[in-house]
Write an enzyme that holds these catalytic residues in place. Structure first.
Site, PDB file in Angstrom:
ATOM      1  N   ASN A   1      -9.838   1.860   9.709  1.00 54.62           N
ATOM      2  CA  ASN A   1      -8.932   1.563  10.809  1.00 54.62           C
ATOM      3  C   ASN A   1      -9.339   2.331  12.062  1.00 54.62           C
ATOM      4  O   ASN A   1      -9.842   1.759  13.021  1.00 54.62           O
ATOM      5  CB  ASN A   1      -7.489   1.891  10.415  1.00 54.62           C
ATOM      6  CG  ASN A   1      -6.483   1.514  11.483  1.00 54.62           C
ATOM      7  OD1 ASN A   1      -6.829   1.245  12.625  1.00 54.62           O
ATOM      8  ND2 ASN A   1      -5.214   1.482  11.141  1.00 54.62           N
ATOM      9  N   THR A   2      -9.169   3.644  12.032  1.00 54.57           N
ATOM     10  CA  THR A   2      -9.407   4.449  13.231  1.00 54.57           C
ATOM     11  C   THR A   2     -10.775   4.217  13.862  1.00 54.57           C
ATOM     12  O   THR A   2     -10.891   4.043  15.082  1.00 54.57           O
ATOM     13  CB  THR A   2      -9.270   5.950  12.885  1.00 54.57           C
ATOM     14  OG1 THR A   2      -7.944   6.201  12.440  1.00 54.57           O
ATOM     15  CG2 THR A   2      -9.554   6.822  14.085  1.00 54.57           C
ATOM     16  N   ALA A  50      -9.582   6.067   4.241  1.00 55.58           N
ATOM     17  CA  ALA A  50      -9.400   7.280   5.059  1.00 55.58           C
ATOM     18  C   ALA A  50     -10.689   8.067   5.219  1.00 55.58           C
ATOM     19  O   ALA A  50     -11.367   8.382   4.237  1.00 55.58           O
ATOM     20  CB  ALA A  50      -8.310   8.199   4.510  1.00 55.58           C
ATOM     21  N   GLY A  51     -10.999   8.400   6.446  1.00 53.67           N
ATOM     22  CA  GLY A  51     -12.132   9.264   6.736  1.00 53.67           C
ATOM     23  C   GLY A  51     -13.422   8.537   7.068  1.00 53.67           C
ATOM     24  O   GLY A  51     -14.357   9.148   7.576  1.00 53.67           O
ATOM     25  N   LYS A  56       0.877  -1.171   0.000  1.00 55.31           N
ATOM     26  CA  LYS A  56       0.000   0.000   0.000  1.00 55.31           C
ATOM     27  C   LYS A  56       0.912   1.218   0.000  1.00 55.31           C
ATOM     28  O   LYS A  56       1.665   1.447   0.957  1.00 55.31           O
ATOM     29  CB  LYS A  56      -0.916   0.025   1.226  1.00 55.31           C
ATOM     30  CG  LYS A  56      -1.861   1.230   1.172  1.00 55.31           C
ATOM     31  CD  LYS A  56      -2.737   1.353   2.397  1.00 55.31           C
ATOM     32  CE  LYS A  56      -3.508   2.667   2.312  1.00 55.31           C
ATOM     33  NZ  LYS A  56      -4.000   3.108   3.625  1.00 55.31           N
ATOM     34  N   GLY A  68      -8.211   9.561   9.857  1.00 56.83           N
ATOM     35  CA  GLY A  68      -8.518   9.671  11.273  1.00 56.83           C
ATOM     36  C   GLY A  68      -9.542  10.735  11.624  1.00 56.83           C
ATOM     37  O   GLY A  68      -9.887  10.906  12.790  1.00 56.83           O
TER      38      GLY A  68
END
Lengths: 257, 257, 257, 257
Positions: free
Chosen positions: C207-208, C185-186, C98, C159
């Protein structure tokens, strides 16, 4: 620009203002003059002529082009609202009343049932009634049928500055209404006010965003211009939105020539 | 209002305009004059002085307060862009260039890699470069480092009139940039332009929304006022937004007295 | 449900996950297993086999259905990225990478130019490259042409949990792409992940929002179900949106009979 | 997952469904079973046992885990609603009633005043009343005080599939309500349903988006899973949103070592 008429009175500006939260009466007066507003709401409490400071405050609003619009802020029921409106009529020598009934102390959202009932009663008593309501198209239609001179649906909770969070419903209200639609509450920036006008609202009422700005007088002028711009755009015919792109510059042919 | 300076040139208006899609050169001229714009983009193709109609078109843009900004619309690579810029410099006697490289014929979105490369080359060749780009904060930073005189991130696809769909990223670009940020493409209403200015953008470029309006001249004036209002609001200090309500009218005490 | 294939590998889940920010390796393992994810990103730093804790961490990811995807997080240029990818290939015995190149320490947004250059180089070196990029349709097309196995446009800053702030551009990327589109992301809630799938994205990386949830294992399962639901809805054919109302209940006739 | 209880009845699913617009009674039955719904609204007109097709339709809804919820769709006043509710109680042998009063044939928006009046009357007559209303926090509070078993604020006009256009006000309603909040109307995709649950709504009612989907049975299952996912996420504790970025991968140190 087309004229705005409410209950037979013509307004040259589509920006209405309030008198709360300013740093001083002097600053309030300057900001209201800069806004060009011809309709200014005043809480009844503020016009208590026995309070010396308040007396002074009213003096700052005496300008020939300004019509005062007392509001019933603070009442919780239709009967309290009718009582407050009668006090306001005596104290301020106007039969115009902005009807605000909010039993909820936290969000200050209006009560639809009490508002409809008070509107009918106040119309019967000869008032020119401008009710502040949720952006509820059915309620706005019923208020119109009850004789309201205009309807004042909210964009967002009072003082939140969040803009037109009720946009989908304001569009329906504007499409259906036979009386002027004044978007009230939540307008926190000139762009919000311009958007309301572009959608075809007849006017907007702005208070907090001007009063608590860094420089209220300049902000009032900014709202004045944004409201005029939004209305002009509405009248000039805004183009539609689309998903794809449409070139505004023709593609160059020279490279292939 | 604070002055806007790009590459040493001061602009009294923060509204930039384009010349595409108007019904006639006459209408274009009137609209541009009504907009107050001091920077007007022109596609190179349009300034082909051999075409009789085009020659006439340029004549409509000769006003002392207007600087022409040729664009490279239609090119697909950095080398085509450099070639087009050089042709434009000769034809229009200006070293200012709006760099547009869009290999994609459908959405006309700009190519980040070719744009960075062409910017560096054109700066080396003495051009004042204003690149049109996606609202990509890292790319804008690199363009600044490569010598761009301003960055022109898009709000939405060209001609879509959808407004600031890239708002989260425009905010970052504005916060980070040391060169002026001109929001380009997608601005479809005066409220969009006002919002860009309230966010702190240095200027906006509007073309389609004016040119295809029902009445372009009035729409141009509406954009002029909305841009001024948005900038004034930015400078006057907009209040923050909040979730709850904040009364602008004090609650009435009289009912409980 | 249609299968997702990237570089010849079939994935039964369209939810990809990360390994950062968990309270413990144990919790991370449980959450990843609950997510059903078959592709899990790992920062190269974490697989430093000399660090005793890190070694343990990798052990928690050894499951037959899980493919590890090392990322180059922390690099700032194409050459650093190529170096990091080579280290990762050796340490983790996989040629999948990645690609993340973010020179900006504040928003961690990716660099388009370095990413395209590194992609081309890594493809040449035999890697299966999944680049993390801004939601830039032209860049995504060029990455595809350079041999990327998939593209990973962002929804919002890493995040931030703000959801699909790039929606207009993700739609264009999805419509145009010939390689899988993984929204990265986001994504801060299962509803965001479901929306991405409903729009036709091939997968999402989360993830976050899982790692910092009150209960990460339950949250992982919630994302698993939302992704499956969003994909099923996409395949089942979502109805369009409209401005007006369409009754789902027939109007009663009995009252007028 | 926490249980949902309305008027003493426990529901294992937080997805409620309707019966309108399906291609056939068979398809309706399959979709409702796939949805897992335990509460299904039926327009009174449809249960006219004299109409042969309708009789058949009711047979498709006889499942032990399904409670029928007749609605008063089509009535325009409180008295019509009370009459319709009484007919429904007789015909369907349930004292549960979904109260819908919409005088407006175009947008089918509910009347706040008639709804409050009918709720009070129906509660007095022993009904379990679930009123469909605008997302008006003050009205919802008054309905609760009048004895409503739940409140059903709308997300967008019925059948519009536009999602939670009333989000700001749904949040207030959910924060204030002591009875279950069921988001009704406008939910057009599983992501919308998941969002409502993530916000803390107790349940959602979906009809059009399932019935007019390309494949209604699969869509019903997708909504089932999205609702469960959204609720699980709410219970697991969603993280907040932020403007900046927060790295989920630690920055690589190895390059500087």
């Amino acid at each position: 620009m087309q004229q705005l008429t409410i209950a037979g009175t013509v307004f040259s500006s589509r920006l209405f203002t309030g008198t709360g939260k300013f740093g001083s009466s002097q600053q309030m007066e300057e900001a209201i003059l800069a806004s060009g507003s011809g309709l200014v709401t005043v809480a009844l409490k503020r016009v208590d002529t026995k309070a010396p400071g308040q007396h002074n405050m009213l003096a700052h609003l005496r300008h020939p082009h300004i019509r005062l619009l007392p509001n019933t802020s603070g009442v919780r029921t239709a009967s309290e609202a009718v009582f407050a409106a009668q006090l306001a009529r005596e104290a301020m020598e106007t039969n115009w009343i902005k009807l605000e009934i909010h039993p909820d102390p936290r969000y200050l959202l209006p009560d639809p049932v009490e508002t409809l009932q008070a509107t009918a009663e106040l119309v019967r008593l000869g008032f020119v009634v401008l009710p502040y309501v949720h952006a509820d198209p059915v309620l706005c239609k019923r208020l119109e049928e009850a004789g309201a001179a205009a309807v004042m649906p909210l964009g967002a909770p009072i003082g939140s500055n969040r803009g037109l969070r009720t946009q989908d419903f304001l569009e329906i209200i504007i499409a259906q209404s036979k009386v002027p639609v004044v978007v009230d509450a939540g307008i926190g920036a000139p762009s919000h006010a311009a958007l309301a006008m572009e959608m075809g609202a007849d006017a907007v009422l702005v208070n907090t965003a001007i009063a608590v700005a860094g420089q209220p007088v300049q902000m009032a002028a900014a709202f004045r211009d944004a409201v005029a711009a939004g209305r002009a755009a509405f009248e000039a015919g805004l183009p539609g939105q689309s998903r794809g792109a449409h070139a505004s510059s023709p593609l160059l042919a020279f490279l292939d020539e």
